[in-house]
Scaffold this active site. Structure first.
Site, mmCIF file in Angstrom:
data_model
loop_
_atom_site.group_PDB
_atom_site.id
_atom_site.type_symbol
_atom_site.label_atom_id
_atom_site.label_comp_id
_atom_site.label_asym_id
_atom_site.label_seq_id
_atom_site.Cartn_x
_atom_site.Cartn_y
_atom_site.Cartn_z
ATOM 1 C CE LYS A 164 -25.442 9.780 99.359
ATOM 2 N NZ LYS A 164 -25.466 11.228 99.159
ATOM 3 C CE LYS A 232 -26.650 7.044 106.833
ATOM 4 N NZ LYS A 232 -27.254 7.410 105.559
#
Ligand code: NAD
Length: 283
Positions: A164, A232
């Site tokens: 990811k 993030k």
């Protein structure tokens, strides 16, 4: 319920932009879904009053939470109240280290971050990168089939999060380059809409050009995927690269541009608002 689909009792925590449509697809696939979020959400299944209530008796526990702190806050509730043999699938994008920590404390845990954005969640066609044990991946197949189209086991605990991170590296960098293309074409006085249509048909084609070019040209930055969340993710990416002892200069630059977007107050806009930062460089 679909013919041949066995109903599974699911506790689903985190019914936001992504979780709500994903939980809805699980209900439509015939599963018995109890959801929980900080405020009531209508997703088509039962809404619980607490994490404990949502996961009690669950065969599968799912989380779709913003980041590490929320997963670390909710996981102790899950481990205290879910059946010990429940399969835990965390769809959130968090650090590989936190996924590994969770996997070390739960017998059957998969990290399963997703790609495809809000549209992919609504259409039930997400890509899912999974870390964990092969038998747990196999057991999770009916869940993945209900929310996604492409799902792969990519390694042990935390591996899904590394993949990811690679995904977010490519997505962030692509947004930055599409934004630069728009700024350059508009400043040169050419028809940027026609230009992007041509780009989308050639080697520069991408899913981002395909589904986001019109909203970017219209300066519609309704999320979607918030700048705050991509900020993030850039932290996770830089940390992963440092851990693997490799240099990712394009990623580092993209991280700075996204940090600038956030610092300028665009944190709650869609990540395509990177265009505002690129525009600001030439104003
Ligand atoms: P979101 O903020 O819309 O949803 C998160 C939900 O979690 C919110 O509804 C929030 O109220 C809930 N929540 C937070 N703390 C909680 C707690 N303690 N108990 C119960 N619920 C709690 O975020 P999102 O866009 O749905 O993203 C979720 C995850 O998926 C993130 O990790 C994100 O990086 C990832 N992701 C998002 C997208 C996207 O396009 N939005 C795409 C791929 C991956």
């Amino acid at each position: 319920m679909d013919q041949g689909v066995c109903s599974v009792k699911i506790g689903f925590i985190g019914l936001g932009i992504m979780g709500r449509p994903m939980a809805g697809h699980l209900v439509k696939a015939g599963h018995d879904v109890t959801g929980y979020d900080l405020a009531p959400v209508d997703f088509g299944g039962a809404f619980a009053a607490s994490v404990a209530e949502a996961v009690r008796d669950a065969e599968v526990v799912i989380t779709m939470l913003p980041a590490d702190p929320q997963v670390l806050a909710v996981f102790p509730e899950i481990s205290a109240h879910a059946p010990a043999d429940a399969l835990y699938i965390d769809f959130s994008t968090i650090t590989p280290q936190t996924s590994q920590q969770v996997a070390s404390q739960w017998k059957r845990a998969l990290d399963a971050p997703v790609s495809g954005g809000e549209k992919g969640a609504v259409d039930g066609v997400l890509s899912i990168m999974v870390g964990g044990a092969a038998e747990d991946f196999e057991a999770a197949t009916p869940i993945f089939e209900a929310v996604g189209r492409t799902f792969k086991l990519v390694g042990g605990p935390g591996a899904g999060q590394y993949v990811k991170a690679a995904n977010q590296l490519v997505v962030g960098g692509t947004y930055a380059l599409v934004a630069e293309a728009i700024v350059m074409m508009e400043a040169a006085g050419v028809d940027a809409k026609a230009g992007l249509d041509v780009l989308a048909g050639g080697l520069a084609a991408s899913r981002i050009l395909e589904i986001k070019r019109d909203s970017m040209l219209a300066r519609d930055f309704t999320p979607g995927f918030r700048i705050d969340l991509h900020h993030k993710d850039m932290g996770i990416i830089l940390d992963a690269a440092r851990g693997a002892e490799v240099a990712i200069p394009m990623g580092a630059l993209t991280a700075q541009l996204i940090a600038s977007a956030r610092a300028q107050g665009y944190g709650s806009l869609d990540h395509s608002a990177l265009l505002k930062v690129i525009e600001g460089l030439s104003r």
